[in-house]
Design an enzyme around this catalytic site. Structure first.
Site, short mmCIF file in Angstrom:
data_model
loop_
_atom_site.label_atom_id
_atom_site.label_comp_id
_atom_site.label_asym_id
_atom_site.label_seq_id
_atom_site.Cartn_x
_atom_site.Cartn_y
_atom_site.Cartn_z
N GLU A 117 -0.53 18.09 11.93
CA GLU A 117 -1.95 17.91 12.24
C GLU A 117 -2.29 18.04 13.73
O GLU A 117 -2.93 17.17 14.33
CB GLU A 117 -2.44 16.57 11.68
CG GLU A 117 -2.21 16.48 10.17
CD GLU A 117 -2.85 15.28 9.49
OE1 GLU A 117 -3.13 14.27 10.18
OE2 GLU A 117 -3.09 15.35 8.27
N GLU A 170 -1.43 18.83 2.23
CA GLU A 170 -1.56 17.38 2.06
C GLU A 170 -2.92 17.14 1.45
O GLU A 170 -3.90 17.76 1.89
CB GLU A 170 -1.57 16.64 3.41
CG GLU A 170 -0.27 16.46 4.11
CD GLU A 170 -0.42 15.50 5.31
OE1 GLU A 170 -1.34 14.64 5.34
OE2 GLU A 170 0.41 15.62 6.23
#
Ligand SMILES: *[C@@H]1O[C@H](CO)[C@@H](O)[C@H](O)[C@H]1NC(C)=O
Ligand SMILES: *[C@@H]1O[C@H](CO)[C@@H](O)[C@H](O)[C@H]1NC(C)=O
Ligand SMILES: *[C@@H]1O[C@H](CO)[C@@H](O)[C@H](O)[C@H]1NC(C)=O
Length: 374
Positions: free
Chosen positions: A201, A307
């Site tokens: 991320e 995810e």
């Protein structure tokens, strides 16, 4: 680990090699370049099979100290028909932890060290070896944006700068690359690597998107120079693309999904989905999946729905996302967040998103999903 094994094999006689080939040493046989996981149009090809794949995330498996727990976890995935597992390949600290604590890298401006010991990368070695035995393919990630297990904030503590200058901070990038080299050269010839991932991320809040794009281009080219055979991906949340203009579609976190997909040394796109953190509706997620499929189709590369999680009604909400992903062109695989197991130490971390092996949620999100794919 594989590296040493292959060197040893070349030193011993063929007869002896044949005699022990049934033992764990057999795992050193490297696949031919063509046999590593790869893209095939808008899908992935694993061990010769091109289709849509299912999998999950386990940040904790690389930090387990009990081999039987690693085996039990991978057996559960293998039996379920999960092919891809994303794990943390980083564990950064800024001061020496106490006895036995697992860490992979000690960051310090006075000289950093990579821990290749029994409480260091040897823990990751075991995960790779156990995955090889079962045909499970790993996504191994090199650094976290967040402070869990050190991450970019640990580099900032050691080398100065800030979260947003991390991408261009020479001392931080030099050590980050040294760490990448240590990990990639350890498993470059392993059949268990699905892809190398630059970061978990990555964001650069308020930055020009070129900061992250330039960093991703340079770093992915570096990884390919160390290992031309495995795929490389970014690990971003998929922010910054054409859509309804809500927060995740905006470019303010410094990400431009389409620009990053154009980087030649990135093989596929990644995106995440957390409406509960983003202030969007759960149903909005279906359009988010389709928007990425469209961008990936335009770029001619697969998208990995890497995810996703809801804090409520896992089967209803996430099951619908899985179905959308499976039927959207450009989407090649999905990995839910996160895998739950009952191990020697009890149940693994329940962050509200966890799907435990053997539960009724496992039946709908793993068993039924894998059956729908097949
Ligand atoms: C790993 O594979 C590369 C080619 O892809 C080869 O040059 C190298 O010798 C291999 N290393 C080992 C230890 O087998
Ligand atoms: C992750 O990145 C964003 C954007 O740079 C930043 O705002 C946030 O603080 C980061 N997280 C941590 C824990 O540093
Ligand atoms: C997903 O699709 C399957 C059929 O493949 C269906 O049985 C299931 O109810 C769907 N799940 C949701 C949550 O819509």
């Amino acid at each position: 680990m594989r590296y040493l094994g292959a060197t040893l094999l070349s030193l011993i006689s063929a007869a002896w090699a044949a005699a022990i080939s049934a033992s764990s040493v057999a795992a050193v046989s490297s696949p031919a370049a063509a046999d590593y996981p790869k893209t095939d149009g808008l899908l992935f090809n694993i061990d010769g099979e091109t289709k849509y794949f299912a999998g999950t995330n386990s940040y904790w498996i690389s930090f387990l100290t009990n081999n039987a727990d690693v085996d039990k976890t991978l057996d559960a995935l293998d039996q379920a028909g999960h092919k891809i597992l994303r794990v943390w390949g980083f564990n950064d600290v800024t001061s020496q932890p106490g006895g036995g604590t697992v860490y992979f890298q000690l960051l310090s401006s006075g000289g950093s060290t990579i821990n290749t010991g029994a409480n260091g990368l040897q823990r990751l070695d075991y995960v790779v070896e156990a995955a090889e035995k079962r045909g499970i393919k790993l996504i191994i990630n090199f650094v976290n944006n967040w402070s869990d297990y050190g991450g970019m904030p640990a580099y900032v503590t050691a080398f100065g700068g800030s979260q947003t200058t991390w991408y261009t901070n020479t001392a931080a990038q030099t050590q980050y690359k040294a760490y990448i080299k240590a990990v990639v050269s350890r498993y470059a010839n392993s059949s268990a690597i699905f892809a190398w991932e630059l970061a978990n991320e990555p964001r650069c809040n308020g930055c020009e998107t070129t900061v992250l794009t330039d960093w991703a281009a340079t770093t992915s080219a570096y990884v390919k120079s160390l290992d031309p055979n495995h795929m490389v991906t970014l690990g971003d949340e998929g922010f910054g693309l054409a859509g309804d203009g809500s927060y995740p579609y905006q470019f303010g976190e410094g990400l431009d999904f389409a620009a990053n997909l154009k980087i030649e040394t990135l093989d596929f796109g990644t995106f995440h989905l957390y409406p509960s953190s983003w202030g969007t509706e759960y149903d909005w997620g279906n359009g988010w999946i389709e928007a990425h499929g469209k961008a990936c189709e335009a770029a001619g590369k697969p998208c990995l729905f890497e995810e996703y999680g809801s804090t409520t009604d896992h089967c209803g909400i996430e099951g619908k996302w899985q179905n959308t992903s499976l039927s959207t062109k450009g989407l090649a695989a999905d990995l839910f967040w996160q895998l739950g197991m009952t191990l020697s130490t009890g149940q693994t971390h329940n962050d509200g998103f966890t799907i435990y092996s053997g539960s009724s949620e496992w039946t709908c999100l793993v068993t039924n999903h894998v059956a729908a794919i097949d």
